[in-house]
Design a protein around this motif. Structure first.
Motif, short mmCIF file in Angstrom:
data_model
loop_
_atom_site.label_atom_id
_atom_site.label_comp_id
_atom_site.label_asym_id
_atom_site.label_seq_id
_atom_site.Cartn_x
_atom_site.Cartn_y
_atom_site.Cartn_z
N PHE A 26 -11.07 3.52 -3.83
CA PHE A 26 -10.40 3.61 -5.12
C PHE A 26 -9.40 4.76 -5.15
N ASP A 27 -9.75 5.89 -4.54
CA ASP A 27 -8.82 7.02 -4.51
C ASP A 27 -7.53 6.66 -3.77
N GLN A 28 -7.66 5.96 -2.65
CA GLN A 28 -6.48 5.53 -1.91
C GLN A 28 -5.64 4.57 -2.75
N SER A 29 -6.29 3.63 -3.42
CA SER A 29 -5.57 2.68 -4.27
C SER A 29 -4.88 3.40 -5.43
N TYR A 30 -5.57 4.38 -5.99
CA TYR A 30 -4.98 5.14 -7.10
C TYR A 30 -3.71 5.87 -6.64
N LYS A 31 -3.78 6.47 -5.47
CA LYS A 31 -2.60 7.17 -4.93
C LYS A 31 -1.45 6.19 -4.70
N HIS A 32 -1.75 5.02 -4.20
CA HIS A 32 -0.72 4.00 -3.98
C HIS A 32 -0.16 3.46 -5.29
N SER A 33 -0.94 3.54 -6.35
CA SER A 33 -0.51 2.97 -7.63
C SER A 33 0.71 3.69 -8.21
N PHE A 34 0.98 4.90 -7.77
CA PHE A 34 2.14 5.62 -8.27
C PHE A 34 3.45 4.97 -7.82
#
Length: 82
Positions: A26-34
């Motif tokens: 989830f942390d990786q996905s959150y970072k990519h969401s930017f």
């Protein structure tokens, strides 16, 4: 009915391992969401600009947007883990 459940230590360790793995994902996905708000290539027509704005809104900025949903999942999973 008992007011609590008792888990064996190896079960707790496995649950914590799964939570940590999920949180990392989830942390990786959150970072990519930017990067989701970086929409371009729709053209100069008003309708194209409106479509681009809709994609940006779905990416971030509202409680239902992708970035905010990911943060909600991260918060819930962190609370569950703790």
């Amino acid at each position: 009915m008992p007011e609590f459940s008792r888990l064996e230590p190896h079960v707790v360790a496995e649950i914590l391992r799964i939570c940590e793995t999920m949180l990392d994902e989830f942390d990786q996905s959150y970072k990519h969401s930017f990067r989701l708000t970086d929409v371009h290539g729709f053209g100069d027509f008003d309708s194209a600009q409106q479509l681009a704005a809709d994609y940006r809104r779905k990416a971030a900025g509202t409680p239902e947007s992708a970035r905010e949903r990911m943060q909600q999942f991260i918060d819930a999973l962190t609370q569950l883990r703790d």
